[in-house]
Design a protein around this motif. Structure first.
Motif, PDB file in Angstrom:
ATOM      1  N   UNK A   1       0.839  -1.376   0.135  1.00  0.00           N
ATOM      2  CA  UNK A   1       0.044   0.051   0.015  1.00  0.00           C
ATOM      3  C   UNK A   1       0.845   1.322  -0.039  1.00  0.00           C
ATOM      4  N   UNK A   2       0.643   2.136  -0.869  1.00  0.00           N
ATOM      5  CA  UNK A   2       1.384   3.472  -0.996  1.00  0.00           C
ATOM      6  C   UNK A   2       0.594   4.511  -1.054  1.00  0.00           C
ATOM      7  N   UNK A   3       0.613   5.454  -0.025  1.00  0.00           N
ATOM      8  CA  UNK A   3      -0.461   6.567   0.161  1.00  0.00           C
ATOM      9  C   UNK A   3       0.062   7.730  -0.076  1.00  0.00           C
ATOM     10  N   UNK A   4      -0.380   8.789  -0.708  1.00  0.00           N
ATOM     11  CA  UNK A   4       0.036  10.188  -0.743  1.00  0.00           C
ATOM     12  C   UNK A   4      -1.079  10.956  -0.409  1.00  0.00           C
TER      13      UNK A   4
ATOM     14  N   UNK B   1      -3.192  20.265   1.231  1.00  0.00           N
ATOM     15  CA  UNK B   1      -3.753  21.492   0.812  1.00  0.00           C
ATOM     16  C   UNK B   1      -4.564  21.709  -0.126  1.00  0.00           C
ATOM     17  N   UNK B   2      -5.083  20.328  -0.496  1.00  0.00           N
ATOM     18  CA  UNK B   2      -6.087  20.254  -1.493  1.00  0.00           C
ATOM     19  C   UNK B   2      -7.305  21.233  -1.165  1.00  0.00           C
ATOM     20  N   UNK B   3      -7.810  21.875  -2.156  1.00  0.00           N
ATOM     21  CA  UNK B   3      -9.020  22.838  -2.006  1.00  0.00           C
ATOM     22  C   UNK B   3     -10.112  22.276  -2.839  1.00  0.00           C
TER      23      UNK B   3
ATOM     24  N   UNK C   1      -4.081   9.764  -2.555  1.00  0.00           N
ATOM     25  CA  UNK C   1      -4.005   8.946  -3.629  1.00  0.00           C
ATOM     26  C   UNK C   1      -3.447   7.789  -2.932  1.00  0.00           C
ATOM     27  N   UNK C   2      -4.269   6.531  -3.456  1.00  0.00           N
ATOM     28  CA  UNK C   2      -3.665   5.321  -2.753  1.00  0.00           C
ATOM     29  C   UNK C   2      -3.271   4.297  -3.971  1.00  0.00           C
ATOM     30  N   UNK C   3      -2.233   3.443  -3.874  1.00  0.00           N
ATOM     31  CA  UNK C   3      -2.009   2.400  -4.704  1.00  0.00           C
ATOM     32  C   UNK C   3      -1.794   0.993  -3.952  1.00  0.00           C
TER      33      UNK C   3
ATOM     34  N   UNK D   1      -6.476  -1.323  -9.894  1.00  0.00           N
ATOM     35  CA  UNK D   1      -5.212  -0.482  -9.052  1.00  0.00           C
ATOM     36  C   UNK D   1      -4.274  -1.261  -8.806  1.00  0.00           C
ATOM     37  N   UNK D   2      -3.242  -1.549  -9.105  1.00  0.00           N
ATOM     38  CA  UNK D   2      -1.996  -2.383  -9.034  1.00  0.00           C
ATOM     39  C   UNK D   2      -0.926  -1.562  -7.993  1.00  0.00           C
ATOM     40  N   UNK D   3      -0.228  -2.283  -7.246  1.00  0.00           N
ATOM     41  CA  UNK D   3       0.789  -1.642  -6.390  1.00  0.00           C
ATOM     42  C   UNK D   3       2.004  -1.325  -7.154  1.00  0.00           C
ATOM     43  N   UNK D   4       2.648  -0.306  -6.570  1.00  0.00           N
ATOM     44  CA  UNK D   4       4.052   0.078  -7.051  1.00  0.00           C
ATOM     45  C   UNK D   4       4.925  -1.000  -7.221  1.00  0.00           C
TER      46      UNK D   4
END
Length: 271
Positions: free
Chosen positions: A176-179, A183-185, A199-201, A224-227
């Motif tokens: 699981x890779x999450x960003x 600051x998103x509006x 954003x999740x991979x 959706x595939x892992x990195x």
């Protein structure tokens, strides 16, 4: 090396004034010669890189001395045998050292080849990087090269250093890779003003946010595939000799982690 060790051990043991009265010099030479000639070239070299050669030879000579029925008590005998053990080890070390020094020119040539190989690997590695990373890699490799001597024996004389080079391949994936964009509006939220975008991979199916099939189920729009990642490199260092290499776990020239083959198959890269 056999001849050098035979002469050095014979000289060291026979120079002991006590032992010289128990066993003749020719007998010491015969016993030492018999043991060394029983070893193949490969066995002699392997045993000489550890304490095994000196220990086995010392045990044989000490047994020979015990069988000679020396006219002393048990305590005095053990004291003499301890000295003999040291004499044998010194003889073996001096014999190997003499060979190493005599082959200094050959060792210089071999280390020159190693140096060239390391530099070629360094050039190949640095070419893959740029900027600050390349500069750091270059400086580290320069320090490694400067530490490589030119074929000289080190203390104690029967121990010789080696320059080892490992090539490695690393493959892996993030389950699981999450960003998070705090600051998103784009996504308004009462009280806090907005909601952070995530954003999740990871391994999962992706469905349309509101469209449905005729049966009411969500419409799948993708997977959706892992990195996944894969890279190669090498490492070099100066290490001591021994039956097992530095970092060696299995004893094989090529070693793999538990899931390496599975990841290679999954990612689809050549091992």
């Amino acid at each position: 090396m056999r001849l050098q060790i035979i002469e050095e051990v014979t000289g060291e043991v026979s120079s002991n004034p006590v032992v010289s009265g128990w066993i003749k010099k020719d007998r010491i030479r015969a016993v030492t010669t018999g043991y060394l000639n029983s070893l193949s070239d490969e066995e002699l070299i392997e045993k000489s890189t550890t304490d095994q050669l000196a220990a086995e030879l010392a045990a044989i000579i000490k047994t020979e001395l015990r069988n000679s029925n020396p006219p002393v008590g048990s305590d005095e005998l053990e004291a003499v045998l301890n000295r003999v053990d040291t004499d044998v080890r010194m003889g073996v070390a001096n014999g190997i050292c003499a060979v190493t020094v005599s082959k200094g020119e050959t060792l210089d040539i071999l280390f020159g080849k190693i140096d060239n190989e390391l530099k070629n690997l360094a050039d190949e590695t640095v070419d893959k990087y740029s900027g600050e990373v390349a500069e750091r890699v270059t400086k580290r490799l320069d320090r490694t090269m400067a530490a490589v001597p030119c074929g000289l024996p080190v203390m104690p004389p029967h121990w010789i250093f080696t320059v080892n080079v490992w090539t490695y391949e690393i493959v892996g994936k993030y389950q699981t890779f999450t960003v998070i964009d705090n600051d998103n509006e784009v996504i308004p939220k009462p009280y806090f003003g907005h909601k952070g975008q995530r954003y999740v991979r990871q391994e999962e199916s992706v469905y349309h946010p509101f469209k449905e099939n005729e049966d009411g189920s969500s419409i799948a729009i993708g997977e959706n595939t892992p990195i996944k990642f894969q890279f190669n490199g090498y490492a070099s260092t100066i290490v001591g000799t021994g039956p097992k290499g530095v970092g060696d776990k299995l004893g094989d020239s090529t070693e793999k982690s538990v899931s390496y083959d599975d990841l290679i198959f999954e990612i689809g890269v050549n091992s």
